[in-house]
Write an enzyme that holds these catalytic residues in place. Structure first.
Site, short mmCIF file in Angstrom:
data_model
loop_
_atom_site.label_atom_id
_atom_site.label_comp_id
_atom_site.label_asym_id
_atom_site.label_seq_id
_atom_site.Cartn_x
_atom_site.Cartn_y
_atom_site.Cartn_z
N SER A 27 0.84 -1.21 0.00
CA SER A 27 0.00 0.00 0.00
C SER A 27 0.87 1.25 0.00
O SER A 27 2.00 1.24 0.51
CB SER A 27 -0.90 0.01 1.24
N TYR A 53 -2.39 -1.19 10.41
CA TYR A 53 -2.51 -1.66 9.03
C TYR A 53 -1.27 -1.24 8.23
O TYR A 53 -0.68 -2.05 7.51
CB TYR A 53 -3.78 -1.08 8.40
P1 NAP Z 1 -11.52 -6.35 -0.57
O1 NAP Z 1 -12.34 -5.76 -1.67
O2 NAP Z 1 -11.99 -6.22 0.83
O3 NAP Z 1 -11.28 -7.90 -0.92
C1 NAP Z 1 -10.50 -8.65 -0.03
C2 NAP Z 1 -10.26 -10.02 -0.60
O4 NAP Z 1 -9.40 -10.73 0.30
C3 NAP Z 1 -11.52 -10.84 -0.76
O5 NAP Z 1 -11.40 -11.66 -1.89
C4 NAP Z 1 -11.54 -11.68 0.52
O6 NAP Z 1 -12.18 -12.93 0.34
C5 NAP Z 1 -10.06 -11.89 0.78
N1 NAP Z 1 -9.79 -12.06 2.21
C6 NAP Z 1 -9.82 -11.10 3.15
N2 NAP Z 1 -9.54 -11.63 4.36
C7 NAP Z 1 -9.35 -12.95 4.15
C8 NAP Z 1 -9.04 -14.04 5.02
N3 NAP Z 1 -8.88 -13.89 6.34
N4 NAP Z 1 -8.91 -15.27 4.48
C9 NAP Z 1 -9.06 -15.45 3.15
N5 NAP Z 1 -9.36 -14.47 2.29
C10 NAP Z 1 -9.50 -13.23 2.79
O7 NAP Z 1 -10.03 -5.76 -0.57
P2 NAP Z 1 -9.28 -4.82 -1.64
O8 NAP Z 1 -9.61 -3.41 -1.34
O9 NAP Z 1 -9.47 -5.36 -3.01
O10 NAP Z 1 -7.77 -5.01 -1.17
C11 NAP Z 1 -6.94 -6.04 -1.69
C12 NAP Z 1 -5.52 -5.80 -1.21
O11 NAP Z 1 -5.08 -4.51 -1.62
C13 NAP Z 1 -5.37 -5.83 0.31
O12 NAP Z 1 -4.16 -6.43 0.67
C14 NAP Z 1 -5.35 -4.35 0.68
O13 NAP Z 1 -4.66 -4.12 1.89
C15 NAP Z 1 -4.60 -3.78 -0.51
N6 NAP Z 1 -4.84 -2.35 -0.76
C16 NAP Z 1 -6.09 -1.89 -0.95
C17 NAP Z 1 -6.28 -0.54 -1.19
C18 NAP Z 1 -7.65 0.03 -1.39
O14 NAP Z 1 -7.78 1.28 -1.35
N7 NAP Z 1 -8.68 -0.77 -1.61
C19 NAP Z 1 -5.19 0.32 -1.25
C20 NAP Z 1 -3.90 -0.20 -1.07
C21 NAP Z 1 -3.74 -1.53 -0.84
P3 NAP Z 1 -13.66 -13.23 0.96
O15 NAP Z 1 -14.51 -12.06 0.64
O16 NAP Z 1 -14.10 -14.47 0.33
O17 NAP Z 1 -13.43 -13.38 2.43
#
Ligand code: NAP
Length: 245
Positions: free
Chosen positions: A151, A164
């Site tokens: 991130s 985080y």
């Molecule tokens: P998201 O929409 O909340 O999706 C999270 C994904 O991870 C889902 O497929 C979920 O599966 C899976 N997951 C979460 N916890 C889990 C667990 N304990 N066991 C197995 N699977 C799990 O998240 P996102 O925003 O796309 O973020 C994805 C990555 O990018 C993360 O590492 C986040 O920190 C990083 N990131 C995000 C942003 C942002 O602004 N969105 C910015 C920088 C970095 P299920 O739904 O099936 O549980």
């Protein structure tokens, strides 16, 4: 010919958000993709269906991360599924691309975070990727790719989500050290560090008001909140042979 024809990829957290976009893109580039998810089987099936409809190859893979034995369970399920899928596709057994994307976010500030929340963040965001790679090393082919979704908060101070941010700092150090360890085999390790992306994790606050959304957009030099595709395109580059050096 796609850049990833004949290759296999694991994308954790590919049922929704950034991981889903990454899975779609890697499959479009020719990879057979393991669409990992934790709880939302229907969403994972939708990702697989979208890939299949576009002419790609993918299968869902369930494993809860952040619990004891998570990486071993994921690996066992992955090898079993890959072996079946790979045999059918006449692809050599092994994995070429690992995208550690699954993560949980948005802790509070230092006064608010509890030890249990801290442990949980570390378990899902740091420990799981570490041991997934450990489990996969024996079957990661030379020339492979490891991509950790970190991130931008490792570069911009965000005390309001301090724990985080710390987990993502750990992931960056993981990438750095591992890149040195694996470089001799032509395996690259990269962190991809997005800014604010429009996914479920941000839905509540981004959807709060036009003003909040405009403030989030203003944090980007592009004046908009990012889309999962914006990240997937970067991941596709570091997953491709073009990023060999
Ligand atoms: P998201 O929409 O909340 O999706 C999270 C994904 O991870 C889902 O497929 C979920 O599966 C899976 N997951 C979460 N916890 C889990 C667990 N304990 N066991 C197995 N699977 C799990 O998240 P996102 O925003 O796309 O973020 C994805 C990555 O990018 C993360 O590492 C986040 O920190 C990083 N990131 C995000 C942003 C942002 O602004 N969105 C910015 C920088 C970095 P299920 O739904 O099936 O549980």
């Amino acid at each position: 010919m796609g850049a990833l024809d004949g290759r296999t990829a694991l994308v954790t957290g590919a049922s929704r958000g950034i991981g889903r976009a990454v899975a779609l893109r890697l499959a479009a580039d020719g990879a057979l993709v393991a669409v990992h998810f934790g709880t939302d089987a229907a969403a994972a099936e939708r990702t697989v269906a979208a890939i299949t409809a576009a002419g790609g190859h993918a299968f869902p893979l369930r494993a809860e991360l952040g619990v004891p034995g998570d990486a071993a369970a994921l690996a066992a399920a992955l090898w079993a599924a890959f072996d079946a899928g790979l045999a059918a596709m006449d692809v050599p057994a092994g994995v070429d691309v690992i995208v550690n994307n699954a993560g949980i976010g948005r802790s509070g500030d230092i006064r608010e975070v509890t030890p249990a929340e801290f442990d949980r963040l570390l378990a899902v965001n740091v420990q799981a990727p570490f041991f997934i790679v450990q489990q996969a090393l024996g079957r990661l082919r030379d020339g492979g790719r490891i991509i950790n979704i970190s991130s931008g908060v490792t570069r911009i101070a965000t005390p309001e989500i301090i724990a985080y941010a710390m987990t993502k700092g750990a992931l960056d150090v993981f990438s750095l050290a591992l890149a040195k360890e694996l470089g001799q085999r032509g395996i690259t390790v990269n962190s991809v560090n997005p800014g604010i992306i429009d996914t479920d994790v941000n839905a509540a606050w981004l959807g709060g008001s036009e003003q909040v959304r405009a403030q989030a957009a203003a944090l980007s030099v592009f004046g908009r909140v990012g889309e999962p595709r914006d990240v997937a395109d970067v991941v596709a580059f570091v997953a491709s042979p073009d990023s060999r050096w």
